[in-house]
Design an enzyme around this catalytic site. Structure first.
Site, mmCIF file in Angstrom:
data_model
loop_
_atom_site.group_PDB
_atom_site.id
_atom_site.type_symbol
_atom_site.label_atom_id
_atom_site.label_comp_id
_atom_site.label_asym_id
_atom_site.label_seq_id
_atom_site.Cartn_x
_atom_site.Cartn_y
_atom_site.Cartn_z
ATOM 1 N N LYS A 172 4.410 12.416 107.594
ATOM 2 C CA LYS A 172 3.828 13.362 108.555
ATOM 3 C C LYS A 172 4.955 14.138 109.230
ATOM 4 O O LYS A 172 5.603 13.667 110.145
ATOM 5 C CB LYS A 172 3.003 12.641 109.624
ATOM 6 C CG LYS A 172 2.169 13.639 110.434
ATOM 7 C CD LYS A 172 1.743 13.130 111.784
ATOM 8 C CE LYS A 172 2.782 13.310 112.851
ATOM 9 N NZ LYS A 172 3.191 14.707 113.160
ATOM 10 N N GLY A 225 12.438 11.379 116.973
ATOM 11 C CA GLY A 225 11.794 12.236 117.965
ATOM 12 C C GLY A 225 12.259 11.864 119.358
ATOM 13 O O GLY A 225 13.368 11.369 119.549
ATOM 14 N N SER A 226 11.377 12.081 120.321
ATOM 15 C CA SER A 226 11.780 11.885 121.721
ATOM 16 C C SER A 226 11.693 10.421 122.141
ATOM 17 O O SER A 226 11.018 9.609 121.500
ATOM 18 C CB SER A 226 10.862 12.700 122.634
ATOM 19 O OG SER A 226 9.587 12.096 122.655
ATOM 20 N N GLY A 230 8.996 7.695 121.176
ATOM 21 C CA GLY A 230 9.582 6.535 120.508
ATOM 22 C C GLY A 230 9.135 5.222 121.132
ATOM 23 O O GLY A 230 8.838 4.246 120.424
ATOM 24 N N GLU A 247 14.909 6.857 115.835
ATOM 25 C CA GLU A 247 16.077 7.684 116.158
ATOM 26 C C GLU A 247 15.634 8.622 117.263
ATOM 27 O O GLU A 247 14.835 9.538 117.026
ATOM 28 C CB GLU A 247 16.518 8.505 114.949
ATOM 29 C CG GLU A 247 17.256 7.727 113.894
ATOM 30 C CD GLU A 247 18.498 7.056 114.416
ATOM 31 O OE1 GLU A 247 19.056 7.494 115.439
ATOM 32 O OE2 GLU A 247 18.902 6.064 113.792
ATOM 33 N N CYS A 281 19.944 16.141 117.889
ATOM 34 C CA CYS A 281 20.075 14.979 118.762
ATOM 35 C C CYS A 281 21.537 14.621 118.928
ATOM 36 O O CYS A 281 21.907 13.914 119.854
ATOM 37 C CB CYS A 281 19.220 13.810 118.321
ATOM 38 S SG CYS A 281 19.307 13.463 116.622
ATOM 39 N N GLU A 382 18.210 14.531 128.483
ATOM 40 C CA GLU A 382 18.377 15.372 127.299
ATOM 41 C C GLU A 382 17.655 16.696 127.517
ATOM 42 O O GLU A 382 16.473 16.718 127.856
ATOM 43 C CB GLU A 382 17.800 14.659 126.065
ATOM 44 C CG GLU A 382 18.038 15.448 124.788
ATOM 45 C CD GLU A 382 17.573 14.719 123.541
ATOM 46 O OE1 GLU A 382 16.428 14.242 123.529
ATOM 47 O OE2 GLU A 382 18.357 14.634 122.575
HETATM 48 C C1 UN1 Z 1 19.720 15.279 114.346
HETATM 49 O O1 UN1 Z 1 20.082 16.082 115.193
HETATM 50 O O2 UN1 Z 1 18.657 14.651 114.507
HETATM 51 O O3 UN1 Z 1 25.333 14.988 112.617
HETATM 52 C C2 UN1 Z 1 20.432 15.040 113.081
HETATM 53 C C3 UN1 Z 1 24.643 16.003 112.623
HETATM 54 C C4 UN1 Z 1 23.705 16.252 111.473
HETATM 55 C C5 UN1 Z 1 22.422 15.521 111.661
HETATM 56 C C6 UN1 Z 1 21.789 15.668 113.007
HETATM 57 N N1 UN1 Z 1 24.342 15.825 110.263
HETATM 58 O O4 UN1 Z 1 24.665 16.797 113.543
#
Ligand code: UN1
Length: 491
Positions: A172, A225-226, A230, A247, A281, A382
């Site tokens: 999804k 996601g957030s 999460g 993550e 992220c 964040e």
């Molecule tokens: C993400 O922002 O969820 O290291 C992944 C990095 C990329 C992956 C980011 N290779 O910025």
């Protein structure tokens, strides 16, 4: 164009004709109608994945790997058109969209190789004439729930290891990036993934996502996601005793010491703070600067930020694209207001941009907040946008303490020329990823990816760490003595 779900090898309309309109965040142009699937759609997708599992788990792993080799080649052939589609649907500039597809290509080849590795181990038994080994077993149906910021890379991190290890998938993707997700599934199918092994269901988290989390046939869930979502995913998946990998966010810092190469630091900070419009992220959102170079670094950052061109990522010359949508842009602006009210100084940016060609997009000027202190919300929460906060520190110890004193622990970085500072930082920065003399982004696919504390729940993606999440251990004892041997029992 109304998109379709992909279930049991067929492209099918959702049970109810409900759709959300997907627009290009740079231009406002309508791109597609995305199904808002319901529990009945998800139920069919899970049933298909569950039915496909017994045969898929018995396909020899090297054969599953060969499919991924073909996927890697196909992604290479299609790198440019997928990148263009990605820029149109989520806004990142074309060079970065190509990088996103490249990450999926790298993951395809890496995980293809795992088809001939997926190593377990043998070890001596404590009994004579007895053989002991630990082997990897697939787990079952994997629920894969992905965000919009890496439309090719993140699904590849999850789907490719899941597949090579023999799991089946209900995928999804975020409704904000339906098009690249659909192409990924088409490519997997063209390259030989059998019907039912990968199923795609478009929809919202609150409805389609929820149906995945609540279904006992789903054995594992991988979510990016957030933090708020999460937490909920972990709780729901926990009730069902599912394995779950999260993550979540980051509040990643770059530390700049007095002895740093400042030009290099500016390059690294600007790339990791404003690349992908700050929507990684791993994006840098704090700079912890030693007092001796604070003013010089601020001035160089402001000067460099003036040269950044905001625009449609498909236009050559654009450095920074739009946010994912107007709501995200407005949230970023709200945070800048919060920073101002807390006493931060807006040294650059701080405004939505709607001039001329940008009038229909979700653009926000790259923003630098200075005189930020560690207790301010802009230094702790964040923001997920192009907003960077500069905090003054006296020394490395203070920088490390501030770096570690947020709920997130994904990525951190230090610019220094001193080897002693470097190794103290490596030892004491409490994040899953540490960079030396580079920004906070750019993780490579063959190393573990993930973070400490509120960034996740202890799992890592990518590298061999991904194999641990997407398989479970089976310990096997083969007794060839021809008699009853009793472990642990005195004879
Ligand atoms: C993400 O922002 O969820 O290291 C992944 C990095 C990329 C992956 C980011 N290779 O910025």
């Amino acid at each position: 164009m109304e998109l379709k779900n992909f279930i049991a090898g067929e492209w099918v309309a959702p049970a109810q004709a409900r759709y959300v309109t997907k627009t290009n965040p740079a231009t406002g142009a309508t791109l597609a109608q995305v199904p808002l699937s319901d529990a009945a759609d998800v139920d069919r997708a899970i049933a298909a994945a569950a039915a496909a599992f017994p045969a898929w788990r018995r396909v020899p792993a090297p054969k599953r790997g060969e499919i991924l080799f073909r996927v890697g080649r196909r992604l290479e052939e299609r790198k440019d058109d997928l990148a263009r589609l990605m820029t149109a649907e989520m806004g990142k500039v074309l060079t970065e969209a190509r990088g996103d597809v490249q990450e999926a290509i790298d993951m395809a080849y890496y995980m293809a190789g795992e088809g001939r590795r997926s190593f377990g181990y043998t070890t001596p038994s404590e009994l004579t004439d007895k053989f002991a080994m630990a082997i990897r077993d697939p787990i079952g149906v994997a629920g894969i729930i992905t965000p919009w910021n890496f439309p090719a890379a993140i699904p590849s991190w999850k789907m490719f290891p899941a597949l090579v290890l023999g799991n089946t998938i209900v995928f999804k993707p975020a409704t904000d990036t339906p098009l690249v997700a659909g192409e990924m599934v088409k490519i997997l199918t063209e390259c030989g993934v059998p019907a039912g092994v990968v199923n795609l269901v478009y929809g919202s988290g609150s409805e389609a996502g929820e149906a995945i989390l609540g279904d006992p046939r789903v054995a594992l869930v991988s979510f990016t996601g957030s933090v708020e979502t999460g937490r909920h995913v972990a709780a729901r998946a926990g009730e069902g005793l599912k394995r779950v990998s999260l993550e979540l966010g980051g509040k990643n810092a770059v530390i700049v010491l007095d002895d740093a190469d400042l030009d290099l630091a500016v390059d690294g900070i600007v790339w990791s703070a404003f690349g992908t419009t700050g929507q990684r992220c791993t994006a840098c959102s704090r700079v912890l600067v030693q007092a001796g170079v604070y003013d010089a670094l601020r001035d160089r950052l402001v000067a460099r930020m003036k040269t950044l061109t905001l625009g449609d990522g498909l236009e050559p010359g654009t450095d920074v694209g739009p946010l994912i949508n107007r709501a995200a842009r407005d949230r970023v602006h709200e945070y800048v207001g919060i920073g101002r009210a807390e006493g931060a100084v807006v040294a650059a940016g701080g405004v939505p941009v709607e001039d001329g060609a940008l009038s229909a997009g979700a653009f926000y000027a790259p923003t630098l907040l200075t005189e930020v202190t560690p207790a301010m919300r802009v230094a702790r929460e964040e923001i997920f946008g192009p907003v960077l906060s500069m905090i003054r520190v006296q020394d490395l110890d203070e920088a490390i303490a501030i770096n570690n004193d947020v709920i997130y622990g994904l990525s951190s970085s230090i610019f220094t020329r001193d080897v002693n500072h470097t190794f103290r930082a490596i030892r004491d920065l409490a994040t899953g990823i540490v960079y030396v003399n580079a920004g906070t982004t750019g993780a490579e696919i063959h190393l573990p990816f993930g973070g400490t504390r509120g960034t996740g729940n202890g799992h890592r993606e990518a590298g061999t760490a991904a194999l641990d999440f997407f398989s479970e251990w089976k310990s096997v004892y083969v007794d060839f003595s021809g008699r009853l041997q009793r472990a642990q029992i005195d004879s």
